[in-house]
Design a protein around this motif. Sequence first.
Motif, PDB file in Angstrom:
ATOM      1  N   LYS A  92       0.841  -1.199   0.000  1.00  0.00           N
ATOM      2  CA  LYS A  92       0.000   0.000   0.000  1.00  0.00           C
ATOM      3  C   LYS A  92       0.879   1.254   0.000  1.00  0.00           C
ATOM      4  N   PRO A  93       1.270   1.722  -1.181  1.00  0.00           N
ATOM      5  CA  PRO A  93       2.178   2.866  -1.278  1.00  0.00           C
ATOM      6  C   PRO A  93       1.662   4.144  -0.622  1.00  0.00           C
ATOM      7  N   ASP A  94       0.334   4.266  -0.481  1.00  0.00           N
ATOM      8  CA  ASP A  94      -0.228   5.469   0.132  1.00  0.00           C
ATOM      9  C   ASP A  94      -0.267   5.385   1.658  1.00  0.00           C
ATOM     10  N   CYS A  95       0.073   4.235   2.215  1.00  0.00           N
ATOM     11  CA  CYS A  95       0.046   4.068   3.668  1.00  0.00           C
ATOM     12  C   CYS A  95       1.262   4.759   4.284  1.00  0.00           C
ATOM     13  N   GLY A  96       1.020   5.588   5.292  1.00  0.00           N
ATOM     14  CA  GLY A  96       2.110   6.310   5.949  1.00  0.00           C
ATOM     15  C   GLY A  96       2.404   5.836   7.349  1.00  0.00           C
ATOM     16  N   ALA A  97       1.522   5.010   7.932  1.00  0.00           N
ATOM     17  CA  ALA A  97       1.727   4.551   9.306  1.00  0.00           C
ATOM     18  C   ALA A  97       0.923   3.276   9.541  1.00  0.00           C
ATOM     19  N   VAL A  98       1.432   2.438  10.453  1.00  0.00           N
ATOM     20  CA  VAL A  98       0.778   1.171  10.774  1.00  0.00           C
ATOM     21  C   VAL A  98       0.758   0.976  12.285  1.00  0.00           C
ATOM     22  N   VAL A  99      -0.380   0.520  12.798  1.00  0.00           N
ATOM     23  CA  VAL A  99      -0.542   0.207  14.220  1.00  0.00           C
ATOM     24  C   VAL A  99      -1.004  -1.236  14.348  1.00  0.00           C
ATOM     25  N   HIS A 100      -0.284  -2.017  15.116  1.00  0.00           N
ATOM     26  CA  HIS A 100      -0.681  -3.396  15.415  1.00  0.00           C
ATOM     27  C   HIS A 100      -0.897  -3.515  16.918  1.00  0.00           C
ATOM     28  N   CYS A 101      -2.006  -4.114  17.334  1.00  0.00           N
ATOM     29  CA  CYS A 101      -2.288  -4.235  18.763  1.00  0.00           C
ATOM     30  C   CYS A 101      -3.135  -5.467  19.035  1.00  0.00           C
ATOM     31  N   HIS A 102      -3.208  -5.817  20.315  1.00  0.00           N
ATOM     32  CA  HIS A 102      -4.004  -6.957  20.764  1.00  0.00           C
ATOM     33  C   HIS A 102      -5.221  -6.447  21.529  1.00  0.00           C
ATOM     34  N   SER A 103      -5.975  -5.570  20.893  1.00  0.00           N
ATOM     35  CA  SER A 103      -7.147  -5.003  21.562  1.00  0.00           C
ATOM     36  C   SER A 103      -8.125  -6.121  21.921  1.00  0.00           C
ATOM     37  N   PRO A 104      -8.715  -6.076  23.114  1.00  0.00           N
ATOM     38  CA  PRO A 104      -9.407  -7.258  23.657  1.00  0.00           C
ATOM     39  C   PRO A 104     -10.588  -7.780  22.846  1.00  0.00           C
ATOM     40  N   ARG A 105     -11.445  -6.886  22.359  1.00  0.00           N
ATOM     41  CA  ARG A 105     -12.639  -7.371  21.667  1.00  0.00           C
ATOM     42  C   ARG A 105     -12.314  -7.835  20.242  1.00  0.00           C
ATOM     43  N   ALA A 106     -11.427  -7.110  19.568  1.00  0.00           N
ATOM     44  CA  ALA A 106     -10.996  -7.560  18.242  1.00  0.00           C
ATOM     45  C   ALA A 106     -10.250  -8.884  18.351  1.00  0.00           C
ATOM     46  N   THR A 107      -9.452  -9.031  19.408  1.00  0.00           N
ATOM     47  CA  THR A 107      -8.720 -10.279  19.613  1.00  0.00           C
ATOM     48  C   THR A 107      -9.673 -11.430  19.920  1.00  0.00           C
ATOM     49  N   ALA A 108     -10.736 -11.141  20.684  1.00  0.00           N
ATOM     50  CA  ALA A 108     -11.724 -12.177  20.975  1.00  0.00           C
ATOM     51  C   ALA A 108     -12.343 -12.703  19.682  1.00  0.00           C
ATOM     52  N   LEU A 109     -12.717 -11.793  18.778  1.00  0.00           N
ATOM     53  CA  LEU A 109     -13.263 -12.223  17.491  1.00  0.00           C
ATOM     54  C   LEU A 109     -12.218 -12.986  16.686  1.00  0.00           C
ATOM     55  N   ALA A 110     -10.967 -12.500  16.733  1.00  0.00           N
ATOM     56  CA  ALA A 110      -9.897 -13.162  15.996  1.00  0.00           C
ATOM     57  C   ALA A 110      -9.664 -14.582  16.506  1.00  0.00           C
ATOM     58  N   CYS A 111      -9.871 -14.782  17.818  1.00  0.00           N
ATOM     59  CA  CYS A 111      -9.716 -16.126  18.385  1.00  0.00           C
ATOM     60  C   CYS A 111     -10.860 -17.049  17.961  1.00  0.00           C
ATOM     61  N   LEU A 112     -11.982 -16.460  17.587  1.00  0.00           N
ATOM     62  CA  LEU A 112     -13.078 -17.232  16.994  1.00  0.00           C
ATOM     63  C   LEU A 112     -12.882 -17.393  15.492  1.00  0.00           C
ATOM     64  N   ARG A 113     -11.857 -16.698  14.975  1.00  0.00           N
ATOM     65  CA  ARG A 113     -11.556 -16.666  13.541  1.00  0.00           C
ATOM     66  C   ARG A 113     -12.740 -16.149  12.740  1.00  0.00           C
ATOM     67  N   ARG A 114     -13.329 -15.075  13.283  1.00  0.00           N
ATOM     68  CA  ARG A 114     -14.465 -14.423  12.648  1.00  0.00           C
ATOM     69  C   ARG A 114     -14.092 -13.001  12.300  1.00  0.00           C
ATOM     70  N   GLY A 115     -14.407 -12.598  11.079  1.00  0.00           N
ATOM     71  CA  GLY A 115     -14.253 -11.215  10.696  1.00  0.00           C
ATOM     72  C   GLY A 115     -15.459 -10.407  11.170  1.00  0.00           C
ATOM     73  N   ILE A 116     -15.508  -9.150  10.765  1.00  0.00           N
ATOM     74  CA  ILE A 116     -16.611  -8.266  11.133  1.00  0.00           C
ATOM     75  C   ILE A 116     -17.384  -7.920   9.865  1.00  0.00           C
ATOM     76  N   PRO A 117     -18.598  -8.462   9.701  1.00  0.00           N
ATOM     77  CA  PRO A 117     -19.391  -8.172   8.499  1.00  0.00           C
ATOM     78  C   PRO A 117     -20.028  -6.781   8.602  1.00  0.00           C
ATOM     79  N   ALA A 118     -20.798  -6.440   7.593  1.00  0.00           N
ATOM     80  CA  ALA A 118     -21.436  -5.121   7.542  1.00  0.00           C
ATOM     81  C   ALA A 118     -22.684  -5.079   8.425  1.00  0.00           C
ATOM     82  N   PHE A 119     -22.523  -5.408   9.705  1.00  0.00           N
ATOM     83  CA  PHE A 119     -23.632  -5.280  10.640  1.00  0.00           C
ATOM     84  C   PHE A 119     -23.886  -3.808  10.942  1.00  0.00           C
TER      85      PHE A 119
END
Length: 238
Positions: A92-119
């Motif tokens: 992504k040539p237009d990307c100027g910064a990246v943040v990686h974290c283990h935020s609790p609720r996103a991580t909980a979904l990631a542990c279920l191996r579920r993405g976030i649909p257009a709810f």
Amino acid sequence: MSSLPSFTDDTRGLRLEIIETARALPKLGLTKGTSGNVSARVEGGFLITPSGTPYEDLTPDKIVPLDLEGRCRGDFLPSSEWRMHLDFYLAKPDCGAVVHCHSPRATALACLRRGIPAFHYMVALAGGDRIECADYASFGTRALSEAMIAALGERNACLLANHGQIAGGPNLKKALSVAEGVEDLADQYLSALSIGDPHILDATEMKNILQKFKSYGKQAGELTAGQTAAFELPVRVD
């Protein structure tokens, strides 16, 4: 081969901003301890937080420069996830910064191996009609970086299976804002799932939403030819 990016005084302001962003992660509830990492693009490469260093102990000289071939210089090792950041910038040539974290609720979904649909239409903040979850791979590996790139597609954020989330943006402020938004959406989605099955917005509506996001936040004088405001404007009386 390209030369290593310099670590001169003209990057001091950016290094300080990286430190400020990293220290914001635990304050915002997006990570704990030394998990997570932050980077920002510079000419010829990027600057990234060091491996295993408490955020409160960060100083500008500890921020590690890498080039776009994965070479670093200095007395400190880069974050173990440097490759994800590198490949994010390469993809992504237009990307100027990246943040990686283990935020609790996103991580909980990631542990279920579920993405976030257009709810909720705000999934568009990641640049698409859903936020995908990348396949699992061990942290710090090329396999994880490849899984991340596949899950990102044209978007600027994704979940990482059994791991956390990663988000990018044109600058550090925006990348952090996207990471915050992903965590908020994960929280809302999990709350909705605890009651029932959320209604998912269809592809036509999300296409409309994504078009609106192109002009969202812009003032009337900032709209380019062919752009319309994100929502109906009131009648202006001068």
